[in-house]
Design an enzyme around this catalytic site. Structure first.
Site, PDB file in Angstrom:
ATOM      1  N   ARG A 116       0.347   8.681   5.329  1.00  0.00           N
ATOM      2  CA  ARG A 116       0.033   8.645   6.678  1.00  0.00           C
ATOM      3  C   ARG A 116       0.977   9.600   7.436  1.00  0.00           C
ATOM      4  O   ARG A 116       2.099   9.833   7.297  1.00  0.00           O
ATOM      5  CB  ARG A 116       0.360   7.175   7.185  1.00  0.00           C
ATOM      6  CG  ARG A 116      -0.548   6.127   6.609  1.00  0.00           C
ATOM      7  CD  ARG A 116      -0.181   4.681   7.339  1.00  0.00           C
ATOM      8  NE  ARG A 116      -1.167   3.808   6.708  1.00  0.00           N
ATOM      9  CZ  ARG A 116      -2.413   3.559   7.360  1.00  0.00           C
ATOM     10  NH1 ARG A 116      -2.773   4.240   8.131  1.00  0.00           N
ATOM     11  NH2 ARG A 116      -2.856   2.608   6.879  1.00  0.00           N
ATOM     12  N   SER A 135      -9.879   1.376   2.918  1.00  0.00           N
ATOM     13  CA  SER A 135     -10.540   0.616   1.928  1.00  0.00           C
ATOM     14  C   SER A 135      -9.638   0.647   0.514  1.00  0.00           C
ATOM     15  O   SER A 135      -9.405   1.820   0.092  1.00  0.00           O
ATOM     16  CB  SER A 135     -11.870   0.880   1.528  1.00  0.00           C
ATOM     17  OG  SER A 135     -12.451   0.046   0.352  1.00  0.00           O
ATOM     18  N   ASN A 176       1.361 -11.739   7.476  1.00  0.00           N
ATOM     19  CA  ASN A 176       0.487 -12.451   8.012  1.00  0.00           C
ATOM     20  C   ASN A 176       1.036 -12.870   9.515  1.00  0.00           C
ATOM     21  O   ASN A 176       0.706 -14.042  10.116  1.00  0.00           O
ATOM     22  CB  ASN A 176      -0.224 -13.605   7.503  1.00  0.00           C
ATOM     23  CG  ASN A 176      -1.590 -13.975   8.256  1.00  0.00           C
ATOM     24  OD1 ASN A 176      -2.144 -13.482   8.573  1.00  0.00           O
ATOM     25  ND2 ASN A 176      -1.518 -15.484   8.224  1.00  0.00           N
ATOM     26  N   SER A 210       0.806  -1.209  -0.007  1.00  0.00           N
ATOM     27  CA  SER A 210      -0.052  -0.059   0.128  1.00  0.00           C
ATOM     28  C   SER A 210       0.807   1.296   0.028  1.00  0.00           C
ATOM     29  O   SER A 210       0.208   2.332  -0.075  1.00  0.00           O
ATOM     30  CB  SER A 210      -1.104  -0.012   1.090  1.00  0.00           C
ATOM     31  OG  SER A 210      -1.962  -0.677   0.833  1.00  0.00           O
TER      32      SER A 210
END
Length: 422
Positions: free
Chosen positions: A337, A212, A379, A114
């Site tokens: 961010r 999203s 993960n 991202s």
């Protein structure tokens, strides 16, 4: 490009024509106050330490300790690079390839996930500078029939306030099976949007922040509609070439990472199950939301240039830095961010999660000190939390060491943000 191009971008493009490698040199004033924005768009200033001259020296030992801890928690490899006013600090631990045991190094490319969103936002803000896009216009003005609600504006997309459901919640509800089901698929952007639109809006457009991936798939559609070219071409001509980013590519839907690269290893949901080599994939499920490939050097150069106003006008950089609260220590602007560190420093950039890769890429308020860190797994919430410590080591130095040890559990929102596990 339009005559509205800023001096910084024009100079950068000129440098490319002269075959000179661009090194960010001039930009926003050091110590610029952070613009904090509430959900209704009103801005307030909050002064936080930001100028590099005020920062303590990076803690090299702490940086290496972070990487070694990530390895002990399951990452095959981890690395970081700090660029600080011409000085470079590099650290790397572990392997880029579990089969050959080749050591990971900062020369390796990787999937940035991202962090791609910041590239997409920059391109759209350049189009605002050129007068062909209005941040507060409905998306349907430019993409008729794409979205069901005319209240959703371009600004809502870039700040994650559209209410569009994130299709990755369903796609990756089961981590490895979800990945394998899309590893070699090629989606059109509209197909991804259609997956989102099977669900109702999660909130009123323009209200609360709700991350999203759908937002930046639509952003990619806007880029292609308004530039008349592909997302790959827009990144290349507007960002990659002007900054001389030699390791940054967008190869979608090709599955391979070109050149020297770190392999990515996806952690299954089942405890003790072997890691899955997730390096090769189309990344078509992500596209303009997450398919860029880059290096630690290039991401440091990119975010330094963003914060120094070298890719957009100062007016659009100010828009990018209008913060919507995410939590007590983070804000989200337009594809950017803000993270508030334990020592009182705020840093700016993006996180990235894509199967097999965790990325942190942040710079100081003046763009003069940057760090990018990568662990080649995903993960794995323990590794994710640990790698956040690279920011503390890079910007807070030794005095923050005690606070770093009590870091809160991290959670990237990049893939399946509504799924409680990482």
């Amino acid at each position: 490009m339009s005559s509205a191009m800023t001096g910084g971008r024009a100079a950068a493009l000129g440098a490319v024509l002269l075959s000179v490698l661009v090194v960010p040199a001039h930009g926003a004033a050091a110590g610029e106050a952070n613009a904090r924005t509430t959900s209704d768009g009103s801005a307030a200033s909050a002064g936080r330490q930001g100028a590099v001259g005020e920062l303590p020296a990076p803690d090299r030992a702490a940086l290496r300790d972070v990487l070694r801890t990530a390895l002990s928690q399951g990452a095959p490899g981890a690395m970081a690079r700090i660029d600080d006013r011409g000085k470079v600090i590099k650290a790397a631990e572990g392997v880029a390839d579990r089969t050959t045991r080749r050591a990971i190094a900062n020369a390796d490319r990787f999937r940035v996930g991202s962090v791609t969103k910041s590239f997409s936002a920059v391109v759209l803000l350049q189009l605002v500078d050129e007068g062909v896009l209005d941040l507060d216009a409905p998306v349907t003005r430019y993409l008729p029939g794409t979205l069901p609600d005319d209240r959703i504006t371009v600004r809502h997309l870039l700040s994650h306030r559209s209410g569009l459901y994130d299709y990755t919640n369903d796609m990756f509800a089961a981590t490895v099976p979800g990945f394998e089901s899309v590893r070699n698929r090629v989606f059109t952007p509209q197909e991804l949007v259609d997956l989102s639109l099977k669900k109702p809006l999660t909130g009123t457009p323009g209200a609360a922040y709700s991350y999203s991936n759908t937002n930046f798939v639509v952003a990619g559609m806007l880029i292609e509609k308004l530039t008349g070219t592909s997302v790959a071409s827009a990144y290349r001509t507007r960002v990659i070439a002007p900054l001389g980013l030699k390791d940054t590519v967008y190869v979608h839907p090709s599955t391979a990472i070109p050149g020297r690269h770190a392999k990515g290893y996806l952690t299954p949901d089942e405890a003790g199950a072997p890691l899955v080599d997730s390096t090769e994939q189309t990344a078509s499920w992500a596209q303009a939301a997450g398919a860029v490939i880059s290096s630690t050097r290039d991401l440091n150069t990119f975010f330094s240039a963003v914060l120094r106003g070298e890719l957009t006008s100062s007016a659009q950089l100010a828009q990018m830095r209008q913060w919507i609260p995410v939590n007590s220590t983070q804000g989200y602007g337009l594809g950017l961010r803000r993270r508030d560190l334990s020592c009182g420093v705020s840093v700016y950039g993006h996180t990235g999660t894509v199967q097999g890769y965790y990325t942190y890429a942040f710079t100081s308020a003046d763009g003069r000190r940057s760090v990018t860190a990568l662990a080649n797994t995903s993960n794995n919430s323990a590794v994710l939390t640990t790698m956040a410590g690279t920011l503390e080591a890079a910007f807070c130095g030794k005095p923050a060491a005690a606070k770093r040890s009590a870091a809160p559990t991290e959670r990237h929102e990049d893939i399946a943000p509504a799924i409680t596990r990482d």
